[in-house]
Structures are given as C-alpha cells and as structure tokens.
Design a protein around this motif. Structure first.
Motif, PDB file in Angstrom:
ATOM      1  N   MET A   1      28.054  12.653  -0.774  1.00  0.00           N
ATOM      2  CA  MET A   1      26.889  12.324   0.048  1.00  0.00           C
ATOM      3  C   MET A   1      27.279  12.190   1.518  1.00  0.00           C
ATOM      4  N   ASN A   2      28.459  11.655   1.773  1.00  0.00           N
ATOM      5  CA  ASN A   2      28.951  11.587   3.154  1.00  0.00           C
ATOM      6  C   ASN A   2      29.067  12.976   3.758  1.00  0.00           C
ATOM      7  N   VAL A   3      29.584  13.909   2.978  1.00  0.00           N
ATOM      8  CA  VAL A   3      29.744  15.287   3.452  1.00  0.00           C
ATOM      9  C   VAL A   3      28.394  15.895   3.828  1.00  0.00           C
ATOM     10  N   LEU A   4      27.362  15.569   3.071  1.00  0.00           N
ATOM     11  CA  LEU A   4      26.044  16.137   3.322  1.00  0.00           C
ATOM     12  C   LEU A   4      25.280  15.416   4.427  1.00  0.00           C
ATOM     13  N   GLY A   5      25.805  14.309   4.904  1.00  0.00           N
ATOM     14  CA  GLY A   5      25.182  13.627   6.030  1.00  0.00           C
ATOM     15  C   GLY A   5      23.866  12.958   5.699  1.00  0.00           C
ATOM     16  N   TYR A   6      23.827  12.213   4.609  1.00  0.00           N
ATOM     17  CA  TYR A   6      22.616  11.455   4.287  1.00  0.00           C
ATOM     18  C   TYR A   6      22.298  10.480   5.420  1.00  0.00           C
ATOM     19  N   ASP A   7      21.005  10.268   5.621  1.00  0.00           N
ATOM     20  CA  ASP A   7      20.566   9.321   6.647  1.00  0.00           C
ATOM     21  C   ASP A   7      20.425   7.907   6.095  1.00  0.00           C
ATOM     22  N   ALA A   8      20.107   7.778   4.802  1.00  0.00           N
ATOM     23  CA  ALA A   8      19.978   6.459   4.180  1.00  0.00           C
ATOM     24  C   ALA A   8      19.825   6.657   2.680  1.00  0.00           C
ATOM     25  N   ALA A   9      20.009   5.577   1.941  1.00  0.00           N
ATOM     26  CA  ALA A   9      19.829   5.590   0.486  1.00  0.00           C
ATOM     27  C   ALA A   9      19.417   4.205   0.039  1.00  0.00           C
ATOM     28  N   THR A  10      18.852   4.131  -1.156  1.00  0.00           N
ATOM     29  CA  THR A  10      18.594   2.844  -1.786  1.00  0.00           C
ATOM     30  C   THR A  10      19.283   2.802  -3.135  1.00  0.00           C
ATOM     31  N   LEU A  11      19.248   1.660  -3.794  1.00  0.00           N
ATOM     32  CA  LEU A  11      19.873   1.482  -5.099  1.00  0.00           C
ATOM     33  C   LEU A  11      18.859   1.739  -6.207  1.00  0.00           C
ATOM     34  N   GLY A  12      19.360   2.231  -7.341  1.00  0.00           N
ATOM     35  CA  GLY A  12      18.569   2.284  -8.556  1.00  0.00           C
ATOM     36  C   GLY A  12      19.055   1.220  -9.523  1.00  0.00           C
ATOM     37  N   ASN A  13      18.348   1.059 -10.611  1.00  0.00           N
ATOM     38  CA  ASN A  13      18.747   0.043 -11.587  1.00  0.00           C
ATOM     39  C   ASN A  13      20.112   0.329 -12.205  1.00  0.00           C
ATOM     40  N   HIS A  14      20.453   1.615 -12.374  1.00  0.00           N
ATOM     41  CA  HIS A  14      21.729   1.943 -13.023  1.00  0.00           C
ATOM     42  C   HIS A  14      22.936   1.679 -12.119  1.00  0.00           C
ATOM     43  N   GLU A  15      22.705   1.452 -10.840  1.00  0.00           N
ATOM     44  CA  GLU A  15      23.825   1.077  -9.967  1.00  0.00           C
ATOM     45  C   GLU A  15      24.468  -0.236 -10.418  1.00  0.00           C
ATOM     46  N   PHE A  16      23.735  -1.047 -11.161  1.00  0.00           N
ATOM     47  CA  PHE A  16      24.229  -2.355 -11.576  1.00  0.00           C
ATOM     48  C   PHE A  16      24.929  -2.332 -12.940  1.00  0.00           C
ATOM     49  N   ASN A  17      24.925  -1.170 -13.627  1.00  0.00           N
ATOM     50  CA  ASN A  17      25.459  -1.109 -14.985  1.00  0.00           C
ATOM     51  C   ASN A  17      26.915  -1.523 -15.088  1.00  0.00           C
ATOM     52  N   TYR A  18      27.686  -1.242 -14.048  1.00  0.00           N
ATOM     53  CA  TYR A  18      29.127  -1.491 -14.096  1.00  0.00           C
ATOM     54  C   TYR A  18      29.520  -2.820 -13.451  1.00  0.00           C
ATOM     55  N   GLY A  19      28.542  -3.614 -13.077  1.00  0.00           N
ATOM     56  CA  GLY A  19      28.832  -4.910 -12.477  1.00  0.00           C
ATOM     57  C   GLY A  19      28.808  -4.866 -10.962  1.00  0.00           C
ATOM     58  N   LEU A  20      28.721  -6.045 -10.375  1.00  0.00           N
ATOM     59  CA  LEU A  20      28.553  -6.169  -8.928  1.00  0.00           C
ATOM     60  C   LEU A  20      29.787  -5.764  -8.132  1.00  0.00           C
ATOM     61  N   PRO A  21      31.005  -6.135  -8.522  1.00  0.00           N
ATOM     62  CA  PRO A  21      32.177  -5.719  -7.736  1.00  0.00           C
ATOM     63  C   PRO A  21      32.300  -4.205  -7.633  1.00  0.00           C
ATOM     64  N   PHE A  22      32.038  -3.493  -8.741  1.00  0.00           N
ATOM     65  CA  PHE A  22      32.100  -2.028  -8.716  1.00  0.00           C
ATOM     66  C   PHE A  22      31.061  -1.466  -7.755  1.00  0.00           C
ATOM     67  N   LEU A  23      29.826  -1.962  -7.842  1.00  0.00           N
ATOM     68  CA  LEU A  23      28.751  -1.499  -6.964  1.00  0.00           C
ATOM     69  C   LEU A  23      29.095  -1.731  -5.502  1.00  0.00           C
ATOM     70  N   GLN A  24      29.560  -2.913  -5.187  1.00  0.00           N
ATOM     71  CA  GLN A  24      29.863  -3.239  -3.793  1.00  0.00           C
ATOM     72  C   GLN A  24      31.002  -2.379  -3.254  1.00  0.00           C
ATOM     73  N   ALA A  25      32.017  -2.131  -4.088  1.00  0.00           N
ATOM     74  CA  ALA A  25      33.123  -1.283  -3.650  1.00  0.00           C
ATOM     75  C   ALA A  25      32.660   0.149  -3.418  1.00  0.00           C
ATOM     76  N   ALA A  26      31.742   0.621  -4.257  1.00  0.00           N
ATOM     77  CA  ALA A  26      31.259   1.997  -4.127  1.00  0.00           C
ATOM     78  C   ALA A  26      30.432   2.195  -2.864  1.00  0.00           C
ATOM     79  N   VAL A  27      29.440   1.329  -2.628  1.00  0.00           N
ATOM     80  CA  VAL A  27      28.556   1.538  -1.475  1.00  0.00           C
ATOM     81  C   VAL A  27      29.258   1.218  -0.159  1.00  0.00           C
TER      82      VAL A  27
END
Length: 637
Positions: A100-126
C-alpha cells in the motif's frame, strides 16, 4: 455544504473540477494473484492486479485520492503466516502495508478483521503505514459522549490537496476522511482483546464528528465505513449502517465494504432509495469494491467554486459511484500484476509458500465442499469432530462434563460471490498446512456454550434461512439465497434433523426474527429420540459464533463455559496429524424434508462433476452452466 441535485457529468466549465475518489476494500492480505490453498496463480485478484486499474483511474483525472476501507491484514495464508509464524514487532513492515505504501494510499481505515490477531499485532502493522490510518469508533476508553471518547487511532484526517479546474487554474482544498467500523469488534474478538477496546455506534459517532470536520475546514467529507449496505432505518449498534450514514447531513461521498458485495450492481436493483444507475445510496454518491482486490471502487464528484463572502469554498455539484472489475483490466486488456507491488511483498510471499507446503498428514479419500449446502459434508464434519474431541478433554472433571456434547461448524468455501473456484477440494493423498487452512480459513478460537434444546432449535432455524422458500409442486426453483453468507450456515453434529424450505423462514438473511410462527427445522432428534427442548447441552464452536449467537437467534439461556486462545485451525491440525491417514466416513446429520413432485436448482463448481455419480442422495441432473461459470443441477425433492 449543500449538495446540488444535479447528476454528475464529466462536462466542466473552466472553474469546475472533477474529484475522483478511488477505493479498495476487504483486501484480506491478498497482495499476490495467488491461491495459497490450491497452490496456484489466480488471474484478476489481488492488490498487485488492482494496481493497474488504479493507475488508469488516476491517469484519467488530475485530482484523485486513494483510500482503503479495511480488512486488509487478515484473510489469506499470507496474513496468517505473518501473525502465527513470522509475527510482527514495532519497526517491522507488514507486506500488505508495504504494498500500500508503494501505491501511495492517501488514507485507510480499520476493518473488524484487523483485530483478529490482537492489539499488539495491529499496532505494529499500522505503524509502518506512510499514510494516515483513521478510525473514529474503536475506543481505548468510552466517554459519556462522542466528544469524551479516547480512541485507538485518530478519528479522521483532513487531506490538504490542490485541485486543478477544467480551465487549468489550481486551488487548495481540504478533503476530510472519517473512518468507521462495526462496533461488534468488542465481542467478535473478545478472546484476544480482553477488554482493551471498546466501541460506539457508527452513526452516532459520524453525526457528532462531521460538523467538527466542517468547522475544521473540510470542503468535502468522505465517510470511509467498513460497513455494508443494509436497512435504511438506523438502530443503535448497527453492523451494516451504510444507509443511515448516507442520510447524515454533510456527507459528500460514502465508501462501504465489509459484506464483500458490489455497489453499484444488480445486487441492489429495485431497492427504494438506492439508485444503481447513478451510483447513489439515499442520494449520496457511493461505491463498494467487492473483496480481494476484485474491483476498484470509484466515486466521481463534480465540484464548483462557491462565490461570495466564503472566499471561494468548494461546492459539490453532483456525483456518482461505480465498481470497476479488475479482471477486465484496462481498455479490454486483461489485468497484469504491477511488479513494484509484487516486489514489496515478495519475500513474505515466498515464505508463506514454504509454510503452506509443509506436510501435516494424509487423507484416504478426497475432501470437498461442492455439495455442503445440500447434504452432509465431510469438510464440515471433520471440523466438528475435532472441536468436539478437544472440548471434551477440556471439560473433563468440570461441572459440565456429564452434559451431552455437540459441535457446530459452517462451510466457508462454497462459491457464492467469490466465484466457481471458491470451494475446498483436497485430493486423496498427502495433506499440507495449506489443506488445514483450506478446511478452516478463519483465525477463530475454540470455545463452548451451554444451551437448552430450545436454543439449539433457534440456532438451526437461523441456518435454515439460507434457502429460498420453495413452492410444492413447482419445478426448477432456485434453492440458495445468495444474500445469506455461508459462514452462518451452521450444522450441529450429534443431532439429526430435516430442513423444510417449503415453510417460510423464521429468520431473515441478516438474522432478524421475521415470523415467530414459522419453523423449517423438523424431526430434530438427539440419540434417535425427539430432542428435549428443556434439556441442557454443551456445544463446541468458535469465538465468533459464541459472540454473535445472541444477535443471530436470541440469547436464550446460552452462556460460554469454555474459551481459550487456541485456534480452531490448530485443533484441526492436531486432529489430522493424530488420525492420518483420514478414513472417516460422514455421519447422518441433516437432510431436506421430502418435497414430492417438486424440483430445485442448485449451483456449484464445474469441478464437482467427478463426484456427482458417487452421491447416494440427492440425485442431481445437470442443467448447464451460468454466465458466472457455475454449473446448475436439478435436485428432485
């Protein structure tokens, strides 16, 4: 800002401008055009393919923004590899975020499945995103009102951009992007979140924040909602709230998702308030782009400069949405993956392939889901048996040990909107890690509920909404209701029962009780005797179903008596490894009630053909193929 009633038109005066809003949604970690479960490339899917259509859409107008609607991190073997094998720590770059960085997204939001792996994983990813990630209703602490909420992420972003008018003049603009997701995240992933996240209703949140965005200078407000197009009427805690959101004052464009549907499309034809031709929902330009990068959502807005004391602020003159199919490519040239997007995720893709090719056991017979919606299915029963065995061991020595133990599971891969290749098909012989993921493609954790017989009956009535109502004596009636998601078609092993689709459905496809006198479940038995509706049972299931059971079919006396962070997939993996080679036969579970002089039409994959002759019942007669590539079979009632 007022919205003019005029339709969108590409014809512009010199002082007008065209703003094109591009959307991806429900990518589910599908960067590469690759089916990890069958270990083969797939054309027309994945962000690397979508990238070609994104480039063409950007080229068509000088004024574009690219946004993602959430559910980006989970849903493919690549996503699971990153969560369960590789792991994420702060400073790591997730391959989906890298693409997504390569494609130059302007913004994004979270979906419910972003939370499936727990909060530390989500925070590290975003944390690795080079674009703002916004979400207004995922809360660290819920306040007395929206103003008092403490959020996990910023609720919105104001993008400062320069707009080029048709005559060549350039003017500044502030584009507001508000992020929202289903408030049910707090229950769906309670096992991994452990109370760390709270939530608030989407419409309540948006109604409070849109005026704040306007006051902060937003010329255009885009609602980026990971939510489907459901009922027009709002109620608190609504999961699919796109329509009430579209009705809010100050919303210029709406981007929807979550349900994997397309808008505009024939799926919404004839619905009052929805204009498929214009691409509007309750008057608001709207797009919803399918899933896995299958489509690019596009909302086109025509903007004019407002004269007078406001100093030339922008006015939205009209607009509409569309969903561009990626498989058709650009100008009838099939989509080709963009190499720089592939390169961003190549290392993790290769590691995922190694992970998925690891041998775990064997099966003596082929396993497939081609007929899972018309008869007992081994791919579902294997999951049920693994769950039942695991829960039985965990409840040994507890107060629940002596209760009858049942097990519930649903078929996940049965075609539908994902197409005729979206089925489980594991040949006899070796089984691999990909085979386990093919049988169970979600990261749900295992748990168990204590229920009365009456609760179980309601649960099965909810599943029976999967079918259209059938008229006795009529021929070739379509059986499956495409609006019903297959992951809600739970079967419960340990019981026998019939489903009678000639009766009206007790529940709607969305889970609402619509006819309290209706019953499609008949001859429900436990140990060959009619079930005692007052007796208590334990049902092995997954955390998602345990959290949604009350919303789907009434809470009754249900309560969770066992839960753990162990995934159903790991339980299934251990079952396969211990029992290999698998030689188990399906056990009688459910069937359709007799429907004399009646025939149904059932659609499945062309790849089901070799297995038709081996069916003992029902008898299938081939009718031909559909435009979408499914094969139609006649089923005698």
């Amino acid at each position: 800002m007022k919205r003019s009633p005029h339709h969108f038109s590409v014809e512009m005066t010199e002082d007008q401008a065209h703003l094109r809003i591009l959307q991806t949604t429900d990518l589910h970690a599908q960067v590469f055009p690759y089916d990890y479960y069958n270990d083969r490339p797939v054309e027309g899917l994945g962000l690397a393919h979508t990238a070609q259509v994104i480039a063409a859409a950007r080229k068509a107008t000088p004024n574009t923004v690219l946004l993602d609607n959430g559910d980006m991190l989970q849903g493919s073997a690549l996503g699971d590899y990153m969560a369960y094998d590789r792991g994420m720590r702060l400073g790591d770059l997730h391959p989906v975020i890298a693409a997504m960085n390569v494609l130059g997204y302007d913004a994004a939001t979270l979906g419910n499945h972003e939370f499936n792996y727990g909060l530390p994983f989500l925070q590290a990813a975003v944390a690795g995103a080079r674009f703002p990630v916004v979400c207004a209703n995922a809360l660290v602490k819920r306040g007395d009102d929206v103003a008092g909420d403490v959020r996990l992420l910023p609720p919105y972003v104001l993008l400062d951009r320069m707009m080029t008018c048709a005559g060549g003049a350039v003017h500044p603009i502030k584009i507001g992007v508000l992020g929202l997701l289903p408030p049910q995240i707090v229950t769906w992933d309670e096992t991994v979140l452990r109370g760390a996240i709270q939530s608030r209703d989407m419409v309540e949140t948006a109604a409070a924040l849109i005026p704040e965005m306007r006051a902060a200078g937003a010329d255009v407000v885009i609602v980026l909602a990971h939510s489907g197009i459901g009922e027009a009427r709002h109620y608190d805690g609504m999961e699919n709230a796109a329509r009430p959101l579209a009705q809010l004052p100050g919303v210029d464009a709406l981007l929807a998702g979550h349900t994997h549907m397309l808008f505009p499309s024939a799926q919404f034809a004839g619905v009052a308030g929805i204009d498929v031709a214009r691409g509007t929902v309750d008057g608001t330009p709207t797009a919803m782009a399918g899933f896995w990068g299958s489509h690019l959502g596009v909302v086109d807005l025509k903007l004019g400069r407002e004269a007078g004391p406001n100093g030339g602020r922008w006015l939205v003159l009209g607009g509409g949405g569309q969903a561009l199919p990626v498989a058709k490519g650009v100008k009838h040239v099939p989509a080709k993956p963009v190499q720089r997007v592939l390169k961003a995720a190549q290392k993790e893709h290769d590691a995922t392939l190694d992970y998925m090719r690891f041998p775990v056991g064997a099966t003596a017979r082929p396993l497939h889901s081609y007929f899972a919606l018309i008869k007992d299915c081994m791919t579902v029963q294997i999951v049920c048996r693994a769950q039942r065995r695991y829960v039985a061991a965990q409840l040994a020595g507890t107060a629940h040990e002596g209760l009858p133990l049942l097990s519930a599971a649903a078929p996940f891969k049965v075609g539908g909107w994902a197409g005729p290749d979206h089925y489980t098909d594991i040949p006899a012989g070796p089984m691999y890690q990909r085979s386990v993921a093919d049988l169970y493609c979600f990261p749900n954790t295992i748990c168990a509920m204590r229920l009365r017989g009456a609760d179980i009956l309601e649960w099965l009535e909810r599943s029976a909404a999967a079918f259209h109502r059938i008229e006795r004596g009529k021929q070739d009636q379509p059986l499956l209701n495409d609006a019903f998601p297959s992951y809600n078609f739970d079967v419960i092993l340990g019981l026998t029962y019939q489903i009678d689709p000639t009766q009206p459905a007790r529940y709607s496809t969305l889970g609402a009780l619509v006819d309290d006198q209706a019953h499609r479940i008949t001859d429900l038995r436990f140990q060959e005797k009619p079930i005692d509706l007052t007796a208590e049972f334990v049902v092995a299931t997954n955390n998602y179903r345990a959290s949604t059971y009350g919303a789907l079919c009434g809470a009754g006396s249900a309560r969770v008596v066992f839960e753990t962070s162990v995934t159903v997939r790991n339980v299934l993996l251990n079952e396969i490894a211990a029992a290999s080679p698998l030689t188990i036969q399906p056990e009688a579970n459910w069937r359709f009630a007799p429907m004399p002089d009646t025939s149904l039409v059932f659609e499945t994959s062309p790849k089901a053909a070799p297995f038709v002759a081996a069916l003992d019942a029902p008898v299938l007669e081939r009718l031909g193929e559909t435009e979408a590539g499914f094969v139609r079979y006649r089923v005698r009632g």
